[in-house]
Design a protein around this motif. Structure first.
Motif, PDB file in Angstrom:
ATOM      1  N   SER A  84       0.823  -1.217   0.000  1.00 51.29           N
ATOM      2  CA  SER A  84       0.000   0.000   0.000  1.00 51.29           C
ATOM      3  C   SER A  84       0.857   1.267   0.000  1.00 51.29           C
ATOM      4  O   SER A  84       1.920   1.299  -0.609  1.00 51.29           O
ATOM      5  N   VAL A  85       0.399   2.285   0.693  1.00 53.32           N
ATOM      6  CA  VAL A  85       1.076   3.584   0.717  1.00 53.32           C
ATOM      7  C   VAL A  85       1.804   3.711   2.064  1.00 53.32           C
ATOM      8  O   VAL A  85       1.463   3.029   3.034  1.00 53.32           O
ATOM      9  N   HIS A  86       2.788   4.587   2.143  1.00 56.37           N
ATOM     10  CA  HIS A  86       3.612   4.729   3.340  1.00 56.37           C
ATOM     11  C   HIS A  86       2.744   4.970   4.594  1.00 56.37           C
ATOM     12  O   HIS A  86       2.021   5.979   4.663  1.00 56.37           O
ATOM     13  N   GLY A  87       2.795   4.058   5.537  1.00 55.00           N
ATOM     14  CA  GLY A  87       2.069   4.222   6.804  1.00 55.00           C
ATOM     15  C   GLY A  87       0.592   3.906   6.747  1.00 55.00           C
ATOM     16  O   GLY A  87      -0.116   4.043   7.747  1.00 55.00           O
ATOM     17  N   ARG A  88       0.102   3.457   5.595  1.00 53.96           N
ATOM     18  CA  ARG A  88      -1.350   3.265   5.441  1.00 53.96           C
ATOM     19  C   ARG A  88      -1.760   1.806   5.404  1.00 53.96           C
ATOM     20  O   ARG A  88      -2.928   1.503   5.136  1.00 53.96           O
ATOM     21  N   SER A 116       6.347   6.731  12.609  1.00 51.89           N
ATOM     22  CA  SER A 116       6.244   8.141  12.202  1.00 51.89           C
ATOM     23  C   SER A 116       4.988   8.353  11.377  1.00 51.89           C
ATOM     24  O   SER A 116       3.917   8.526  11.927  1.00 51.89           O
ATOM     25  N   ILE A 117       5.094   8.209  10.062  1.00 53.72           N
ATOM     26  CA  ILE A 117       3.939   8.551   9.211  1.00 53.72           C
ATOM     27  C   ILE A 117       2.704   7.697   9.524  1.00 53.72           C
ATOM     28  O   ILE A 117       1.578   8.160   9.414  1.00 53.72           O
ATOM     29  N   GLY A 118       2.931   6.449   9.969  1.00 49.92           N
ATOM     30  CA  GLY A 118       1.784   5.560  10.205  1.00 49.92           C
ATOM     31  C   GLY A 118       1.347   5.465  11.651  1.00 49.92           C
ATOM     32  O   GLY A 118       0.543   4.591  12.005  1.00 49.92           O
ATOM     33  N   MET A 119       1.872   6.341  12.517  1.00 50.61           N
ATOM     34  CA  MET A 119       1.613   6.194  13.956  1.00 50.61           C
ATOM     35  C   MET A 119       0.121   6.258  14.289  1.00 50.61           C
ATOM     36  O   MET A 119      -0.377   5.486  15.108  1.00 50.61           O
ATOM     37  N   GLY A 120      -0.603   7.194  13.657  1.00 47.99           N
ATOM     38  CA  GLY A 120      -2.038   7.326  13.951  1.00 47.99           C
ATOM     39  C   GLY A 120      -2.787   6.061  13.564  1.00 47.99           C
ATOM     40  O   GLY A 120      -3.611   5.540  14.314  1.00 47.99           O
ATOM     41  N   GLN A 121      -2.454   5.530  12.388  1.00 46.52           N
ATOM     42  CA  GLN A 121      -3.144   4.322  11.926  1.00 46.52           C
ATOM     43  C   GLN A 121      -2.795   3.136  12.821  1.00 46.52           C
ATOM     44  O   GLN A 121      -3.642   2.297  13.133  1.00 46.52           O
ATOM     45  N   PHE A 122      -1.533   3.067  13.225  1.00 49.83           N
ATOM     46  CA  PHE A 122      -1.083   1.961  14.086  1.00 49.83           C
ATOM     47  C   PHE A 122      -1.846   1.974  15.415  1.00 49.83           C
ATOM     48  O   PHE A 122      -2.342   0.945  15.887  1.00 49.83           O
ATOM     49  N   ALA A 123      -1.971   3.164  16.004  1.00 52.53           N
ATOM     50  CA  ALA A 123      -2.640   3.272  17.304  1.00 52.53           C
ATOM     51  C   ALA A 123      -4.074   2.759  17.205  1.00 52.53           C
ATOM     52  O   ALA A 123      -4.554   2.014  18.068  1.00 52.53           O
ATOM     53  N   HIS A 124      -4.750   3.107  16.124  1.00 54.09           N
ATOM     54  CA  HIS A 124      -6.165   2.756  16.040  1.00 54.09           C
ATOM     55  C   HIS A 124      -6.409   1.315  15.642  1.00 54.09           C
ATOM     56  O   HIS A 124      -7.398   0.710  16.064  1.00 54.09           O
ATOM     57  N   ILE A 125      -5.492   0.730  14.888  1.00 51.69           N
ATOM     58  CA  ILE A 125      -5.698  -0.682  14.529  1.00 51.69           C
ATOM     59  C   ILE A 125      -5.460  -1.552  15.774  1.00 51.69           C
ATOM     60  O   ILE A 125      -6.149  -2.553  15.986  1.00 51.69           O
ATOM     61  N   ALA A 126      -4.525  -1.136  16.615  1.00 52.52           N
ATOM     62  CA  ALA A 126      -4.288  -1.879  17.871  1.00 52.52           C
ATOM     63  C   ALA A 126      -5.506  -1.729  18.785  1.00 52.52           C
ATOM     64  O   ALA A 126      -5.998  -2.693  19.368  1.00 52.52           O
TER      65      ALA A 126
END
Ligand SMILES: Cc1ncc(C[n+]2csc(CCOP(=O)(O)OP(=O)(O)O)c2C)c(N)n1
Ligand code: SF4
Length: 350
Positions: A84-88, A116-126
């Protein structure tokens, strides 16, 4: 240049229960730098899935952008894949997993891609406890863009051409734990004996299974001043205990001294046998896991092994009470029960 692996294989390669050899789980020839830790992790993924006898078409591997995110090309060549795209990667895997709950999802990311770029997505998937394996190949730098420090670079650590990092580092295991991940582990690319059972456990786990794998970048961050170098990790890694993954229905042949082993039953009937756990660490308690991470961080050592497992994990599908049948298999007749039912529902709300 051809990027295909040689087709010749030893005729007696061991077969798994499905009759597949390890070659059936490999991908294309790696184009990463020789000695990159990421290639060893790809090898561990191949070994784990082969030994678990999973049909390749039941797996979907997804990634973001980075040298680490390129690796799905180098393993499980007969499985589904999406780069996919960086951090997504987390939002793409969330959509895929909600549409088809029958696949096994393996997400691969880098420390730049995740912290870094994917931190927000990482937090919410966890936080949502999506049923997947989320593996970070953590080298403390942005390998693909020539070795800049990442957010997991330790304070004081310096890459080959860099100054000592002045900033505090993000511990991804602590972050995953804080955000609600229901399995958290850390390992080292050079320790297959530890990593393979952790990957198997993560695949069996019903929920968000996070594995942070320290994976040295030989080109930009494997120098004496780096805390993500092979030498530093070998000298400073200390395991919480050892883990054996025991597939469902397997006879236990090894003998352990009473009291030294703790058995954890997994959702799919397999089990984990935890041996020689440090006395101060209880991997079934979030608070104990957090304390252990902090203890090791203070001492300057790298905590590896199973850090946390929630035996009662409820994944996103459980929480949303979605249909047992994958949503992408439901036909119009299943999704639209008809005018009478709709009128009855509307009437009940008036
Ligand atoms: C939106 C966007 N921003 C920046 C980049 C440039 N970029 C590509 S990979 C990368 C970082 C890779 O680091 P990491 O995720 O740690 O993977 P590694 O290469 O170290 O395995 C960056 C910043 C990009 N591709 N897309
Ligand atoms: S630049 Fe670093 S992370 Fe990328 S392939 Fe080379 S050794 Fe691996």
């Amino acid at each position: 240049m051809s990027y295909k692996l040689p087709t010749f294989r030893h005729p007696d390669l061991p077969e798994n229960e499905l009759g597949f050899t390890k070659a059936d789980y490999e991908g294309s020839l790696s184009t990463l730098c020789a000695g990159c830790g990421h290639d060893s992790i790809s090898g561990s993924l191949v070994k784990a899935v082969h030994e678990l006898s999973i049909e390749p078409h039941r797996i979907a591997k997804l990634s973001g952008i980075g040298c680490s995110s390129k690796t799905p090309t180098y393993f499980l060549g007969n499985s589904h894949g999406f780069n996919s795209v960086h951090g997504r990667m987390p939002s793409v895997v969330t959509g895929a997993a909600l549409a088809n709950r029958d696949l096994i999802y393996i997400g691969v990311s880098g420390d730049g891609d995740t912290a870094s770029i994917g931190m927000g997505q990482f937090a919410h998937i966890a936080r949502r406890n999506l049923n997947m394996v989320y593996l970070v190949m953590n080298n403390g730098c942005y390998g693909l863009t020539k070795g800049q420090d990442s957010a997991t670079a330790d304070e004081g650590s310096a890459s080959k051409k860099g100054d000592p990092n002045p900033f505090n580092s993000i511990d991804l295991c602590a972050t995953a734990l804080q955000m609600g991940a229901t399995m958290v582990a850390r390992s080292f690319s050079g320790d297959k004996a530890q990593l393979v059972p952790l990957i198997k456990a993560a695949i069996s786990h019903q929920g968000f299974a996070f594995i942070d794998v320290v994976s040295p970048c030989v080109t930009f961050n494997n120098n004496p001043a780096s805390t993500k170098s092979y030498e530093f990790v070998r000298d400073h890694a200390a395991a919480t205990g050892t883990v054996d993954f025991v597939p469902m229905g397997t006879e236990i042949t090894a003998n352990y001294d009473p009291g030294t082993t703790h058995e954890v039953k997994m959702h799919d009937g397999s089990s984990l046998h935890l041996h020689k756990l440090a006395e101060s660490h209880d991997p079934l308690t979030r608070r104990s896991a957090m304390n252990t991470i902090e203890d090791y961080r203070e001492s300057g050592n790298i905590l590896t092994g199973l850090i946390y497992l929630d035996e009662g994990s409820r994944d996103l599908h459980d929480t949303l009470e979605t249909a047992e049948r994958p949503l992408n298999e439901l036909a119009e007749a299943d999704l639209c029960p008809g005018n009478d039912q709709l009128n009855a529902l509307n009437a009940s709300l008036r």
